[in-house]
Design an enzyme around this catalytic site. Structure first.
Site, PDB file in Angstrom:
ATOM      1  N   LYS A  51       0.845  -1.191   0.000  1.00 30.67           N
ATOM      2  CA  LYS A  51       0.000   0.000   0.000  1.00 30.67           C
ATOM      3  C   LYS A  51       0.882   1.244   0.000  1.00 30.67           C
ATOM      4  CE  LYS A  51      -3.730   1.839   3.010  1.00 30.67           C
ATOM      5  NZ  LYS A  51      -4.572   1.451   4.193  1.00 30.67           N
ATOM      6  N   SER A 110      -9.226   1.270   3.274  1.00 27.77           N
ATOM      7  CA  SER A 110      -8.461   2.107   2.376  1.00 27.77           C
ATOM      8  C   SER A 110      -7.386   1.336   1.614  1.00 27.77           C
ATOM      9  CB  SER A 110      -7.816   3.256   3.171  1.00 27.77           C
ATOM     10  OG  SER A 110      -6.913   2.762   4.140  1.00 27.77           O
ATOM     11  N   SER A 144      -9.524  -1.162   7.389  1.00 26.38           N
ATOM     12  CA  SER A 144      -8.986  -0.982   6.040  1.00 26.38           C
ATOM     13  C   SER A 144      -8.299  -2.196   5.430  1.00 26.38           C
ATOM     14  CB  SER A 144      -8.024   0.209   6.016  1.00 26.38           C
ATOM     15  OG  SER A 144      -8.737   1.403   6.211  1.00 26.38           O
TER      16      SER A 144
END
Length: 432
Positions: free
Chosen positions: A34, A111, A135
């Site tokens: 990420k 996310s 997330s």
């Protein structure tokens, strides 16, 4: 390097080679990270072009990324994420929304959206994300893969942009429970240990009432799998909302009169969610208010409003939030005892459609955070397990274990997984 258009999962592609040895636990596996993790020589973008423009390239690599590289895995790039990690949808107006490989007309979840999509689309063997409010767990559920949120503070968050430190964790995704377990042992610095039989598996009936997914596709799949492997005597049914209302008196500060019961069904979990979101907003403000007010970045709709609410959050009730954390941790530790497991719906229903009405989503988000806050506030570890498809949409269930029981939970997933897949197959045939 130009952005990859493989499912829109990647911000940028590059290769970080692993340690040169064939005897390492993750040899031959590929992974993505990420865009919240520092990688030496690359700017950590945090999901927003204004952030990327106003920050320099990292001068070191996050320890979690180094750990999996040293264990033999190859990094192939950085993945798209929600701006400033402040959403569970996975939609990004700047870089595009990664395509959910299970349901292209639905959000991928955030996310850690790109990290989940990269695994779900078989672009990598596993990926790293972060989970503050949900997330990792949410995109794992939406993309039909395994997602693990470890015990709070169990994996180093050094070299990871903070969102809210009381809740921030480094999590990971995989399609295979063996890979999930191997990656976990590397990140958690754990030795291999034999699986331990769970002492009890607790089904909170009120929590499953929050989910719109039929019971025979969630709880019953788990119940039948547990009965086959361990016997039905370890199953226990509870009303978790009542238990927490009794054992966590500080939740009274966050109980609101009016329509809580109608909207969320479980007032004590709605209060738990309120406490979690208040403390997250306060910590986010402490971390990022100066940058937001100085730069005034362009932010996506919905997200912009939430971020500015956080920036204006007063310091009221912050001490009470910490009291809630301590009381919930103690209450759930007592409930689970040794080797107990709490089963939960990961999320309250189907992944929302792309570009859904924000007002509709707010109700869904509220119900989701009622469930997600249980592990979030307690600091316990949680894994989301895919349960196939229902009405052409992915279904999942979560298992929660007490703080520090990560190895136990990872082993249990590996033990249960094949039996769960068999039961999913039976359930899918019956429903078709």
């Amino acid at each position: 390097m130009a952005k990859s258009f493989e499912y829109g999962a990647f911000m940028e592609k590059f290769i970080l080679q692993p340690s040169p040895s064939q005897q390492l636990p993750l040899s031959g596996l590929s992974f993505a990270v990420k865009d919240i993790f520092d990688v030496d020589g690359y700017v950590t973008g945090f999901g927003n072009p204004d952030w990327k423009r106003t920050h320099s390239a990292a001068i070191s690599t996050a320890p979690a990324v180094l750990d999996v590289l040293r264990a033999g895995a190859t990094c192939v790039g950085k993945t798209v994420m929600d701006e400033m990690a402040y959403c569970i949808n996975g939609e990004n107006i700047h870089y595009g929304t990664p395509t959910n490989p299970c349901a292209p007309d639905r959000v991928p979840g955030g996310s850690s959206s790109g990290s989940a999509v990269a695994v779900g689309a078989r672009l990598v063997d596993f990926s790293l994300g972060t989970d503050t409010g949900g997330s990792v767990r949410v995109p794992a559920s939406y993309c039909g893969i395994l997602g693990f949120r470890p015990s709070h503070d169990a994996v180093s968050t050094s070299g990871v942009i903070p969102m809210a430190q009381s809740f921030d964790t480094v999590g990971w995704f995989a399609r295979d429970p063996v890979v999930l377990n191997k990656v976990g042992r590397v990140l958690l610095h754990l030795p291999n240990v034999d699986p331990v039989r769970p002492s009890q598996i607790i089904i909170p009936e009120d929590c499953f009432s929050l989910s719109s997914t039929p019971n025979d596709r969630t709880t019953q799949v788990l119940v039948k799998s547990v009965e086959k492997l361990f016997g039905g005597q370890i199953l226990k049914h509870v009303i978790l909302g009542d238990y927490l209302k009794e054992k966590v008196p500080s939740l009274q500060h966050f109980m609101s009169a009016g329509n809580e019961e109608h909207l969320y069904n479980i007032p004590s979990l709605a209060a738990l969610s309120s406490a979690m979101r208040l403390l997250q907003r306060y910590e986010f403000k402490n971390n990022h208010a100066e940058w937001v007010m100085t730069v005034n970045p362009k932010l996506g709709p919905g997200l912009s409003e939430r971020i500015w609410v956080a920036i204006r959050t007063p310091e009221e009730n912050i001490d009470v939030c910490h009291t809630v954390q301590n009381e919930v941790h103690a209450a759930l530790t007592a409930l689970l005892e040794d080797q107990g497991i709490l089963a939960l719906p990961t999320i309250p229903g189907d992944p929302p459609k792309l570009q859904s009405n924000p007002a509709t989503l707010e109700v869904f988000r509220a119900r989701a955070f009622s469930l997600l806050s249980i592990a979030g506030v307690s600091g316990f570890c949680q894994v989301s397990i895919p349960l196939g498809m229902h009405n052409d949409l992915p279904v999942s269930i979560s298992l929660v274990a007490k703080h520090g029981s990560d190895a136990f939970l990872l082993n249990l997933v590996e033990t249960l997984y094949d039996t769960i897949k068999e039961e999913v197959g039976i359930a899918e045939r019956i429903s078709n």
